[in-house]
Design a protein around this motif. Structure first.
Motif, mmCIF file in Angstrom:
data_model
loop_
_atom_site.group_PDB
_atom_site.id
_atom_site.type_symbol
_atom_site.label_atom_id
_atom_site.label_comp_id
_atom_site.label_asym_id
_atom_site.label_seq_id
_atom_site.Cartn_x
_atom_site.Cartn_y
_atom_site.Cartn_z
ATOM 1 N N PRO A 83 0.823 -1.218 0.000
ATOM 2 C CA PRO A 83 0.000 0.000 0.000
ATOM 3 C C PRO A 83 0.859 1.272 0.000
ATOM 4 O O PRO A 83 0.498 2.263 -0.622
ATOM 5 C CB PRO A 83 -0.815 -0.103 1.285
ATOM 6 N N GLU A 84 2.016 1.222 0.670
ATOM 7 C CA GLU A 84 2.905 2.386 0.705
ATOM 8 C C GLU A 84 3.402 2.728 -0.698
ATOM 9 O O GLU A 84 3.441 3.893 -1.090
ATOM 10 C CB GLU A 84 4.106 2.128 1.625
ATOM 11 N N ARG A 85 3.769 1.705 -1.465
ATOM 12 C CA ARG A 85 4.246 1.944 -2.833
ATOM 13 C C ARG A 85 3.116 2.489 -3.709
ATOM 14 O O ARG A 85 3.319 3.415 -4.483
ATOM 15 C CB ARG A 85 4.811 0.654 -3.430
ATOM 16 N N LEU A 86 1.930 1.920 -3.580
ATOM 17 C CA LEU A 86 0.799 2.395 -4.390
ATOM 18 C C LEU A 86 0.384 3.810 -4.003
ATOM 19 O O LEU A 86 -0.039 4.578 -4.866
ATOM 20 C CB LEU A 86 -0.385 1.436 -4.282
ATOM 21 N N ARG A 87 0.528 4.153 -2.726
ATOM 22 C CA ARG A 87 0.226 5.540 -2.329
ATOM 23 C C ARG A 87 1.229 6.489 -2.979
ATOM 24 O O ARG A 87 0.873 7.572 -3.427
ATOM 25 C CB ARG A 87 0.243 5.701 -0.810
ATOM 26 N N ALA A 88 2.494 6.073 -3.040
ATOM 27 C CA ALA A 88 3.540 6.920 -3.631
ATOM 28 C C ALA A 88 3.457 6.949 -5.153
ATOM 29 O O ALA A 88 3.657 7.993 -5.772
ATOM 30 C CB ALA A 88 4.917 6.436 -3.188
ATOM 31 N N VAL A 89 3.193 5.789 -5.751
ATOM 32 C CA VAL A 89 3.147 5.660 -7.217
ATOM 33 C C VAL A 89 1.913 4.826 -7.566
ATOM 34 O O VAL A 89 2.002 3.610 -7.743
ATOM 35 C CB VAL A 89 4.426 4.973 -7.765
ATOM 36 N N PRO A 90 0.746 5.460 -7.665
ATOM 37 C CA PRO A 90 -0.497 4.707 -7.883
ATOM 38 C C PRO A 90 -0.505 3.866 -9.158
ATOM 39 O O PRO A 90 -1.235 2.891 -9.232
ATOM 40 C CB PRO A 90 -1.572 5.789 -7.940
ATOM 41 N N HIS A 91 0.319 4.212 -10.132
ATOM 42 C CA HIS A 91 0.351 3.439 -11.381
ATOM 43 C C HIS A 91 1.447 2.367 -11.371
ATOM 44 O O HIS A 91 1.723 1.760 -12.398
ATOM 45 C CB HIS A 91 0.518 4.376 -12.589
ATOM 46 N N ALA A 92 2.035 2.104 -10.206
ATOM 47 C CA ALA A 92 3.116 1.110 -10.108
ATOM 48 C C ALA A 92 2.632 -0.253 -10.592
ATOM 49 O O ALA A 92 1.565 -0.721 -10.218
ATOM 50 C CB ALA A 92 3.610 1.010 -8.674
ATOM 51 N N ALA A 93 3.458 -0.888 -11.426
ATOM 52 C CA ALA A 93 3.136 -2.214 -11.941
ATOM 53 C C ALA A 93 3.965 -3.299 -11.261
ATOM 54 O O ALA A 93 3.625 -4.471 -11.335
ATOM 55 C CB ALA A 93 3.374 -2.270 -13.456
ATOM 56 N N LEU A 94 5.042 -2.888 -10.586
ATOM 57 C CA LEU A 94 5.935 -3.848 -9.955
ATOM 58 C C LEU A 94 6.049 -3.603 -8.456
ATOM 59 O O LEU A 94 5.994 -2.454 -8.004
ATOM 60 C CB LEU A 94 7.335 -3.759 -10.576
ATOM 61 N N CYS A 95 6.245 -4.673 -7.701
ATOM 62 C CA CYS A 95 6.471 -4.569 -6.263
ATOM 63 C C CYS A 95 7.900 -4.083 -6.018
ATOM 64 O O CYS A 95 8.713 -4.007 -6.944
ATOM 65 C CB CYS A 95 6.222 -5.914 -5.579
ATOM 66 N N GLU A 96 8.196 -3.775 -4.772
ATOM 67 C CA GLU A 96 9.517 -3.260 -4.417
ATOM 68 C C GLU A 96 10.622 -4.247 -4.763
ATOM 69 O O GLU A 96 11.682 -3.846 -5.245
ATOM 70 C CB GLU A 96 9.587 -2.910 -2.934
ATOM 71 N N ASP A 97 10.391 -5.541 -4.509
ATOM 72 C CA ASP A 97 11.425 -6.542 -4.785
ATOM 73 C C ASP A 97 11.726 -6.623 -6.282
ATOM 74 O O ASP A 97 12.886 -6.664 -6.689
ATOM 75 C CB ASP A 97 10.995 -7.927 -4.276
#
Length: 106
Positions: A88-102
């Protein structure tokens, strides 16, 4: 799972904003050049910056379209590479993110 409606609204609003900015860039790039050669040189430099901003904006627009497609397909929030949930933290920062942090790190 994240609040899909919230992300859809956020992505749609950003898409509208990008369209407005890209239209403004296009209008600015279409403006006639100044007759003064020194001013023209400055305008050319400014045009290069505008073109780069336009390219970045188009890339973000494509990522937003892909995210909206993932929402429609029911796969939003899942990493496109490994299938694991995107935080959720990544999606809040980059809502169009297609990849997880790893996956983005590798």
């Amino acid at each position: 799972m994240q609040d899909i409606a919230h992300y859809k609204d956020t992505l749609t609003a950003r898409k509208r904003e990008l369209y407005r900015r890209l239209k403004k860039i296009e209008t600015d790039l279409d403006a006639p050049m100044n007759a003064d050669s020194a001013e023209r040189a400055t305008e050319r430099e400014n045009d290069e910056v505008l073109e780069q901003l336009g390219t970045v904006g188009l890339g973000e627009l494509e990522a937003i379209e892909a995210a909206l497609d993932r929402i429609a397909a029911g796969t939003f929030g899942a990493c496109a590479k490994c299938g694991e949930p995107i935080s959720p933290e990544r999606l809040r920062a980059v809502p169009h993110a297609a990849l997880c942090e790893d996956c983005i790190a590798h």
